[in-house]
Design a protein around this motif. Structure first.
Motif, mmCIF file in Angstrom:
data_model
loop_
_atom_site.group_PDB
_atom_site.id
_atom_site.type_symbol
_atom_site.label_atom_id
_atom_site.label_comp_id
_atom_site.label_asym_id
_atom_site.label_seq_id
_atom_site.Cartn_x
_atom_site.Cartn_y
_atom_site.Cartn_z
ATOM 1 N N LYS A 595 72.863 20.319 36.423
ATOM 2 C CA LYS A 595 71.094 21.589 36.962
ATOM 3 C C LYS A 595 72.334 23.163 36.886
ATOM 4 O O LYS A 595 71.192 23.637 36.343
ATOM 5 C CB LYS A 595 70.922 20.988 38.653
ATOM 6 N N PRO A 596 73.543 22.931 36.880
ATOM 7 C CA PRO A 596 73.784 24.701 37.975
ATOM 8 C C PRO A 596 74.082 24.534 36.035
ATOM 9 O O PRO A 596 74.601 25.951 36.600
ATOM 10 C CB PRO A 596 75.405 23.943 37.928
ATOM 11 N N SER A 597 74.221 23.917 34.709
ATOM 12 C CA SER A 597 74.113 23.715 33.559
ATOM 13 C C SER A 597 73.352 25.093 33.034
ATOM 14 O O SER A 597 72.866 24.901 31.638
ATOM 15 C CB SER A 597 74.950 22.903 32.872
ATOM 16 N N GLY A 598 72.033 24.496 33.493
ATOM 17 C CA GLY A 598 70.576 24.418 33.136
ATOM 18 C C GLY A 598 70.625 24.157 31.725
ATOM 19 O O GLY A 598 69.493 24.170 31.524
ATOM 20 N N MET A 599 71.096 22.726 32.655
ATOM 21 C CA MET A 599 70.841 21.877 30.877
ATOM 22 C C MET A 599 70.135 20.425 32.255
ATOM 23 O O MET A 599 70.619 20.121 33.218
ATOM 24 C CB MET A 599 71.619 21.293 29.865
ATOM 25 N N ASN A 600 69.242 19.602 31.183
ATOM 26 C CA ASN A 600 69.197 18.180 32.060
ATOM 27 C C ASN A 600 69.923 17.239 31.089
ATOM 28 O O ASN A 600 70.176 17.527 30.093
ATOM 29 C CB ASN A 600 67.927 18.212 32.003
ATOM 30 N N PHE A 601 69.729 15.733 30.766
ATOM 31 C CA PHE A 601 70.821 14.895 30.149
ATOM 32 C C PHE A 601 70.426 14.899 28.917
ATOM 33 O O PHE A 601 71.163 15.282 28.083
ATOM 34 C CB PHE A 601 70.231 13.680 31.092
ATOM 35 N N LYS A 602 68.773 15.081 29.225
ATOM 36 C CA LYS A 602 68.303 15.082 27.699
ATOM 37 C C LYS A 602 69.052 15.965 26.609
ATOM 38 O O LYS A 602 68.787 16.034 25.406
ATOM 39 C CB LYS A 602 66.882 14.615 27.430
ATOM 40 N N THR A 603 68.825 17.596 27.128
ATOM 41 C CA THR A 603 68.976 18.168 26.243
ATOM 42 C C THR A 603 71.049 18.172 26.290
ATOM 43 O O THR A 603 71.374 19.268 25.046
ATOM 44 C CB THR A 603 68.692 19.461 26.754
ATOM 45 N N LEU A 604 71.315 17.845 27.204
ATOM 46 C CA LEU A 604 73.151 18.173 26.992
ATOM 47 C C LEU A 604 73.637 17.065 25.844
ATOM 48 O O LEU A 604 73.893 17.198 25.220
ATOM 49 C CB LEU A 604 73.732 17.719 28.799
ATOM 50 N N SER A 605 72.670 16.048 26.158
ATOM 51 C CA SER A 605 72.741 15.302 25.721
ATOM 52 C C SER A 605 72.291 15.068 24.194
ATOM 53 O O SER A 605 73.114 14.609 22.549
ATOM 54 C CB SER A 605 72.200 13.267 25.760
ATOM 55 N N GLU A 606 71.652 16.341 23.508
ATOM 56 C CA GLU A 606 70.906 16.505 21.865
ATOM 57 C C GLU A 606 72.284 17.835 21.827
ATOM 58 O O GLU A 606 72.439 17.423 20.675
ATOM 59 C CB GLU A 606 69.433 16.410 22.057
ATOM 60 N N LYS A 607 72.446 18.054 22.720
ATOM 61 C CA LYS A 607 74.140 19.691 22.295
ATOM 62 C C LYS A 607 75.174 18.767 22.403
ATOM 63 O O LYS A 607 76.188 19.291 21.804
ATOM 64 C CB LYS A 607 73.890 20.016 23.436
ATOM 65 N N GLY A 608 75.882 17.652 22.167
ATOM 66 C CA GLY A 608 76.646 16.531 22.593
ATOM 67 C C GLY A 608 77.707 17.316 23.633
ATOM 68 O O GLY A 608 78.412 16.223 24.866
ATOM 69 N N TRP A 609 78.420 18.419 24.005
ATOM 70 C CA TRP A 609 79.065 19.106 24.757
ATOM 71 C C TRP A 609 78.215 20.775 24.479
ATOM 72 O O TRP A 609 77.771 21.061 24.072
ATOM 73 C CB TRP A 609 79.969 19.175 24.314
ATOM 74 N N ALA A 610 79.528 21.228 26.122
ATOM 75 C CA ALA A 610 79.150 22.633 26.239
ATOM 76 C C ALA A 610 79.979 22.799 26.812
ATOM 77 O O ALA A 610 80.829 22.648 27.690
ATOM 78 C CB ALA A 610 77.907 22.569 27.047
ATOM 79 N N LEU A 611 80.459 24.583 25.912
ATOM 80 C CA LEU A 611 81.415 25.010 27.125
ATOM 81 C C LEU A 611 81.020 26.100 28.393
ATOM 82 O O LEU A 611 79.758 27.148 27.570
ATOM 83 C CB LEU A 611 82.630 26.251 25.823
ATOM 84 N N PRO A 612 82.040 26.046 29.222
ATOM 85 C CA PRO A 612 81.431 27.321 29.965
ATOM 86 C C PRO A 612 81.097 28.848 29.784
ATOM 87 O O PRO A 612 82.197 28.813 28.969
ATOM 88 C CB PRO A 612 82.312 27.693 31.201
ATOM 89 N N PRO A 613 79.663 29.604 30.107
ATOM 90 C CA PRO A 613 79.986 30.892 29.270
ATOM 91 C C PRO A 613 81.349 31.345 29.942
ATOM 92 O O PRO A 613 81.056 31.223 31.056
ATOM 93 C CB PRO A 613 78.798 30.508 29.593
ATOM 94 N N GLU A 614 81.329 32.851 29.268
ATOM 95 C CA GLU A 614 82.305 33.504 30.161
ATOM 96 C C GLU A 614 82.112 34.436 31.097
ATOM 97 O O GLU A 614 80.542 34.615 31.793
ATOM 98 C CB GLU A 614 82.411 35.669 28.882
ATOM 99 N N ASN A 615 82.627 35.309 32.300
ATOM 100 C CA ASN A 615 82.901 35.040 33.288
ATOM 101 C C ASN A 615 82.155 34.088 33.873
ATOM 102 O O ASN A 615 81.274 34.965 35.276
ATOM 103 C CB ASN A 615 82.235 36.529 33.165
ATOM 104 N N SER A 616 82.382 33.323 34.427
ATOM 105 C CA SER A 616 81.569 31.781 35.179
ATOM 106 C C SER A 616 84.025 31.692 35.943
ATOM 107 O O SER A 616 84.517 31.239 34.769
ATOM 108 C CB SER A 616 81.137 30.644 34.155
ATOM 109 N N ALA A 617 83.104 30.206 36.936
ATOM 110 C CA ALA A 617 84.213 29.822 37.825
ATOM 111 C C ALA A 617 84.926 29.316 36.381
ATOM 112 O O ALA A 617 85.547 28.607 36.829
ATOM 113 C CB ALA A 617 84.144 30.451 38.808
#
Lengths: 813, 113
Positions: A595-617
């Protein structure tokens, strides 16, 4: 015949299969629900198409004829091979009935939930334990001596864990303009060929070396890095803290530290009372003062000034805190005391460790120490990568503190190419590592009260949410303050791998009323289970992974009949144990984690992977300057004082020494000359094999062929002394026990040390229900119960032993 | 006797870490039964002056290596090259690889059978 096409499924490695801490992007070629081939995903930023032996051998693993494919029920005695097949429904029913019986009679805390090394089962074991009502989740290694101690130690002094920076957070990796290649890397007790520790890809270091990074290698063995390093410091195992303090001594004496970092970001000017040796607090000098506020001496006004922890500011707008000097302070009751700064105290801790003194302790020549310390301190940027040997010594926290001070004082913390803070990507926490709180948590604090070891050791009440393993072992036999009755053991094999003093684990297994084992193959430890459940590999399940970066999903590629993923097994039982269990489906749980990523399993799975945005912890750099580390959003670190602590406030609270120190470990030639007379070699263990993950993979033919026998490395001079030939079987022995190994006579090890491989049992020797697990098991020579003062660490890398040809005596192991 | 292939493998043994990814990748690609493989790794502890030593891993293609002819026909790298964790294997024509060989020490150019 109809032809079926091969489909390619993009997924992520983690846990069963390669067995490791995962993270590699792979392409699974699947035909008719069978794995035809597994390849590295060339587009994946982590491994960029590369892949290790264990992942490349998946076709032999997944269809192996010995895989467990049905739940089993024990029908003979513990330790025998008498099991019968039952259905999943029957298995779940028996487990539910027996575990509820234990819960009703003895309380939920009487069940221990045990796991091996860090895989995606971590959160699912916690989920099950907490749904059942027990806080007793156990990592089954003595002193919890893998990773958690280092994380807890860094949480203590700098508020967050950190790792070397290989641009893993950045789009474009090494080519990203924000990134800088380290000029120098210290490789501290880590051998690359086999392993990817700390949730890093080991061979990133090779990428960096090709780009010009020079290596300082700290290792008693002539490793790949040792051969290629600018400075190789061949250390006596267990003396790492002395070496780190020696580095600090050189850096401080020669003023090679980053003075601006020291003044701005550390607790250096805090005053320490000379009468008690403790921090001076506001409450010591002002009636209404807080004990959470600290004091510095302002050289402008020549008065003490308060550091307000809540405000993260000095009580006076333009304070110039003194770093050195002795100051007279009047306490509340009028008593006059003197105080000195933390910086003075810290320097005092390092001062005795001159290069000459450190040479005496560590066997590393003084000149080399000096040269290496200067090179590290002057290189910009410079990074340190440490391995698990750091955890495998009882006084691990002071050691980590000293090493952390190195990267902090040289200005290499959270800078490009230095040591950078790590948090779960997007703060999506599935696996509650020390210091983090995940989606899966205890229902309330009361549930945590009976956790074993919690009250004995400070870090276990602050960062580590597991039970302390040695205390669990004690309690199984003492039954005080309450009896342990049952064990849930999931992909964990204490008799062969993670359990020190394995005969004691065997006795513990015999004492318990009910044991469930979840695994993929029959193991020696499973022979003690009442119910066995067959688990799935990473290719047979869905999952999520946020262990540092990137955020990614594990995507089910196929199924193997009869087997179920760990998460599904634990989910089903959690629902049975907890009528208020929060989630209806596994994917709803994944979605909440993500949830904190703004994605769910389905959307992330389709995307493959994601790197955290700038200015995040969860993305570098210089987060302490940007206010990204603390919950109050103020600049600084997530420590009690808000600073990098050269003097650990929490250690003071726990009545432990607050500055780094070296203490000779319990079983060395120095600490036990009496034992050394009979056991004249330093025994080190656990060098990694490219073929195996700890006690796994001995049954995979391609892998076993690479490393067929349990090997002890012995120097040619030492071999000559004991008349041992290369390839000959030998017996290693000490006061704890003995084990047989095949001698590899090699100059890789120094004459004074032997290195024995770990995790050995023989799945092919089926005539013995325990697969000869005590025969070549180096843990037979290693005691439990030697954890450090804070409950962490164990002497795994530095014991003593003798060696002899096996043929001298009749084999009786 | 002349060679039919004009291609080979350039091995940068300075960076081979002895991870054996090449050996197992080959087994997977060609279905070799252990201990067969088209590429093996030798561990060499070299003796140096003053009692010092140096650890080298040297991958070498065995009699079984066919340079993944099926893969290379499809424009893919041989599987050992693709999966090498240290990126220390390069596939190409001898001409092209010989040029690379001039650029850096501690390399060897292999011409499999």
């Amino acid at each position: 015949m109809e032809k079926t096409k091969t489909k390619i499924v993009r997924t992520t490695t983690w846990s069963a299969g390669p067995g490791c801490h995962g993270g590699c992007g792979v392409l699974a070629h699947i035909k008719d629900n069978k794995l035809v081939k597994l390849e590295g995903d060339p587009d994946h930023p982590w491994n960029q198409g590369r892949l290790c032996t264990r992942a490349l051998a998946m076709t032999q693993y997944i269809d192996h004829h010995d895989r467990l494919r049905s739940p089993l029920k024990r029908v003979g005695k513990r330790g025998e091979d008498q099991f019968e097949e039952i259905t999943w429904e029957e298995a779940f029913d028996i487990i539910e009935e027996r575990m509820k019986g234990i819960r009703d009679e003895f309380g939920p805390e009487s069940m221990i939930f045990s796991m091996g090394t860090g895989r995606d089962i971590g959160p699912w074991i916690c989920m099950l334990a907490y749904a059942f009502g027990s806080p007793n989740v156990m990592f089954a290694l003595s002193g919890n001596a893998c990773y958690s101690p280092r994380i807890a130690a860094l949480d203590t002094v700098q508020g967050d864990y950190c790792v070397f920076d290989a641009a893993q957070w950045l789009p474009g990796r090494y080519d990203n303009p924000e990134y800088k290649v380290p000029e120098c890397m210290i490789i501290w007790g880590y051998n690359i060929s086999a392993t990817c520790p700390d949730n890093l890809f080991g061979h990133w270091i090779i990428d960096l070396m090709k780009k010009g990074t020079k290596i300082i290698c700290i290792d008693p063995r002539l490793s790949f890095f040792a051969s290629r390093s600018k400075h190789w410091l061949q250390i006596r195992p267990g003396t790492d803290a002395a070496l780190a303090l020696g580095f600090l001594q050189v850096i401080i004496k020669e003023e090679l530290y980053d003075a601006s970092f020291l003044e701005t970001w550390t607790d250096a000017p805090r005053l320490v009372r000379n009468d008690t040796g403790k921090l001076l607090r506001e409450s010591d000098i002002f009636q209404t003062g807080s004990d959470q506020n600290f004091v510095v001496f302002d050289t402008d006004s020549n008065t003490p000034v308060i550091w307000n922890t809540l405000e993260q500011a000095y009580g006076k707008a333009s304070a110039t805190p003194a770093l050195t000097g002795i100051f007279d302070i009047t306490l509340l009751d009028g008593t006059q005391i003197t105080c000195t700064s933390v910086w003075e105290k810290f320097k005092e801790s390092c001062a005795p460790y001159t290069p000459e003194k450190v040479e005496e302790i560590t066997f590393v020549p003084a000149l080399k120490i000096q040269k290496a310390a200067r090179f590290y301190a002057k290189a910009k940027p410079a990074a340190i990568h440490w391995g698990v040997p750091i955890d495998m010594t009882p006084e691990i926290t002071p050691l980590c503190h000293a090493i952390a001070a190195l990267w902090a004082l040289t200005g290499n913390l959270d800078v490009p190419g230095g040591n950078v803070f790590t948090r779960s990507a997007f703060n999506a926490v599935a696996y509650a590592l020390p210091g983090a709180e995940g989606v899966i948590k205890l229902k309330d604090q009361d549930q945590d009260i009976p956790r074993i070891g919690k009250d004995a050791y400070g870090p276990f009440n602050k960062f580590i949410w597991r039970c302390q393993t040695d205390k669990v072992m004690e309690q199984i036999f003492s039954e005080k303050p309450y009896p342990v009755k049952g064990l849930w053991m999931q992909t964990c094999n204490p008799l062969s791998g993670i359990g020190l003093d394995p005969k004691q684990w065997q006795k513990a297994f015999e004492k318990l009323d009910f044991i469930v084992g979840v695994d993929l193959f029959m193991t020696p430890s499973l022979r003690y289970a009442d119910i066995i459940l067959p688990a799935a590999t990473f290719l047979e399940k869905d999952g999520v992974r946020s262990w540092w970066v990137p955020l990614q999903t594990i995507n089910k590629a196929m199924t193997v009949e009869g087997c179920r993923p760990d998460v599904e097994i634990n989910f089903e039982l959690s629902k049975r144990f907890d009528p208020d269990f929060k989630w209806d489906t596994i994917h709803a749980l994944f979605d909440e984690i993500l949830k904190p990523s703004g994605m769910n399993f389905k959307t992330l799975s389709e995307k493959g992977w994601a790197l955290p945005p700038e200015n995040s912890a969860s993305r570098p750099y210089r987060r302490h300057e940007k206010g990204l580390l603390r919950s109050d959003k103020k600049p600084g670190f997530a420590t009690p004082s808000g600073k990098f602590e050269l003097y650990a406030t929490l250690r003071e609270e726990w009545n432990l020494r607050a500055t780094p120190y070296f203490k000779e470990p319990p079983f060395t030639p120095v600490s036990r000359p009496d034992l050394f007379k009979d056991y004249p070699l330093i025994l080190s263990t656990g060098r990694r094999s490219p073929a195996f993950f700890h006690a796994e993979h001995r049954n995979i033919p391609w892998l076993r062929a690479l490393d067929p026998d349990p090997v002890v490395e012995i120097h040619p001079d030492t071999a000559t002394l004991y008349a041992i030939s290369n390839g000959e079987w030998v017996v290693l022995e000490n006061w704890m026990g003995k084990a047989r190994f095949k001698a590899k006579v090699t100059k890789i090890v120094p004459p004074w040390m032997v290195m024995a491989a770990h995790g050995w049992w023989f799945p092919e020797k089926k005539e013995d229900p325990l697969f000869h697990t005590f025969e070549s098991n180096i843990n037979m020579l290693i005691p439990m119960g030697e954890q450090g003062e804070d409950g962490l660490g164990a002497p795994i890398k530095h014991l003593l032993c003798s060696i002899r040809k096996e043929s001298v005596e009749v084999k009786n192991v | 006797m002349s060679k039919s292939s004009k291609n080979g493998l350039l091995i940068d043994y300075e960076y081979c870490t002895g991870c054996f990814a090449c050996t197992v990748a080959c087994c997977q690609e060609h279905g070799w039964e252990a201990p067969l493989s088209g590429i093996k790794i030798m561990e060499i502890v070299q003796d140096l002056p003053k009692g010092k030593a140096y650890l080298t891993f040297l991958p070498f293609p065995t009699e079984l290596c066919v340079l993944c002819s099926k893969r290379t026909r499809e424009g893919l790298d041989p599987t050992c090259v693709k999966h090498c964790m240290a990126n220390c294997l390069t596939y190409g024509s001898f001409q092209e690889l010989a040029k690379k060989l001039e650029q850096k020490p501690r390399m060897v150019l292999w011409s499999p059978r």
